[in-house]
Write an enzyme that holds these catalytic residues in place. Sequence first.
Site, PDB file in Angstrom:
ATOM      1  N   SER A  44      56.410  38.946 -31.958  1.00  0.00           N
ATOM      2  CA  SER A  44      57.222  39.739 -31.033  1.00  0.00           C
ATOM      3  C   SER A  44      58.252  38.905 -30.276  1.00  0.00           C
ATOM      4  CB  SER A  44      56.315  40.458 -30.029  1.00  0.00           C
ATOM      5  OG  SER A  44      55.490  41.389 -30.672  1.00  0.00           O
TER       6      SER A  44
ATOM      7  N   ASP B 206      59.497  46.148 -33.103  1.00  0.00           N
ATOM      8  CA  ASP B 206      59.798  44.741 -33.325  1.00  0.00           C
ATOM      9  C   ASP B 206      59.276  44.272 -34.678  1.00  0.00           C
ATOM     10  OD1 ASP B 206      57.241  45.176 -32.407  1.00  0.00           O
ATOM     11  OD2 ASP B 206      57.258  43.584 -30.908  1.00  0.00           O
TER      12      ASP B 206
END
Length: 495
Positions: free
Chosen positions: A112, A363
């Site tokens: 992330s 993401d």
Amino acid sequence: MTMKKIAAALIATIALPLGGCVIQEGDTYTSAAAPAPGAPETGTSEAATEPRAKNVILFIGDGMGISTITAARIYAGQQRGQTGEEYVLPFETFDNVALVKTYNVNAQVPDSAGTATAMHSGSKTNIGFLGVGPEASRGSCAGALAHPLPLLGEEVKERGLALGIVSTARITHATPASVYARSPDRNWEDDAAIPEDQRGQGCSDIAAQLIRADWDVALGGGSAPFYGTEVGGRRTQTDANLPADWVLRTDGSFVRTAAQLESAPLDVPVFGLFSPSHMTYTAQREEESEEPTLTDMTRQAISRLSRDPDGYYLMVESGRIDHGHHMGQAGLALEETVEFARAIQYAIDNTDPEETLILVTADHSHVFTIAGYPRRGNDILGLVVPPSGDISNTEEPTPANDGQPYTTLGYANGPGAIATDADRPTPETGIEARQQSAVPLYSETHAGEDVALYAQGPGADKARGVIEQNVIYDIIRSAFGWEQREDIASNPSGN
């Protein structure tokens, strides 16, 4: 728009500081090539006629891959008494959709930090990096100082707009931190997490950077990195109280509960930390919970930021979709996704589509599957039962080769794996069940396939085709009508 311009927009970019000046002010970096605040915009007459956004909201479902969206669609529909497959999530009505390539510079399957940095800096970078270019080494303060990337959050404030950050994860966690922080290691959330040999070199932990950054709304979990050990925190200064320092600096409101957030003044910045670490899973919330929901926080952020006549940028993350998947508990992840959809619906209903660009994406994905030939309307969290009228002609769950039934949802790896010397038990079902997986791992992993980007509003037409993840940054800046940064070079792979 010419094909040449379209191609240029789809070529991903990676930020490399120019040979010119990069100015360090504490932990804030600015490029000499960046436009001065308030500078007149430049561009072609064609660009001048394109619709411009006053506001941009980026919704990031952490770990919300395509399979998660499909399963959440079915789950949400079944909650409403439908078979589920025909249900439509709010953002699935958007006309503009793209596929997004999520790899990091040094990783085929990303994390992330690298992916969120791509969206908030215009540059792909290494796994684990926040706002730092791939030339640095993991955990090197000197490398971070030498290779800073632009931060969208900084530019938003430099240009006079309001800035909001909302997450159900710790506010210092990778995705929210990508808006305001630079760190060669995403784990440097508090100063105690910085290795001894990297302290005193000019780098600050992520919590300290948030306290010094300029923003209007920051709401999420994770109070521990902001306090010393005397009050249950993690900072090296035992009596540290960073929220109190922030209040002294800004005259803003610091809140700890949903009720305090509701009553906080609208005309000052608001900082909310609603749990020591990540906020409670939606599926596990108690009725008397004092935590706001993601929809509550989104509502508060929009109502406060919209008071700025110059517009705003808001990032909203559903951080615990990711955590549910890592635990191998799909029901937790799907319930988080449904709450995420509620927050998106609120934004759709309470913003003007003529002036607000809404982007919905993830993401990265997870190794999460929907399989097994279940019948239409089969409980998405249940065992596979074959289609009615099928040759099997049974109402009983379909058995696997070992004679045991299996679930529609599963994972390629994770904590739900069965030991090779043990018989596979009947799978768990229900909202908090742990789905079975193939490869035994302590935590299920991310996946590397493309994720979706949905867009509505001014500039949404640029969400199309297959794009590099850092192009999302370009879409946002283009929607605001900002000129292309000269300090961004075309090099998506970092080579």
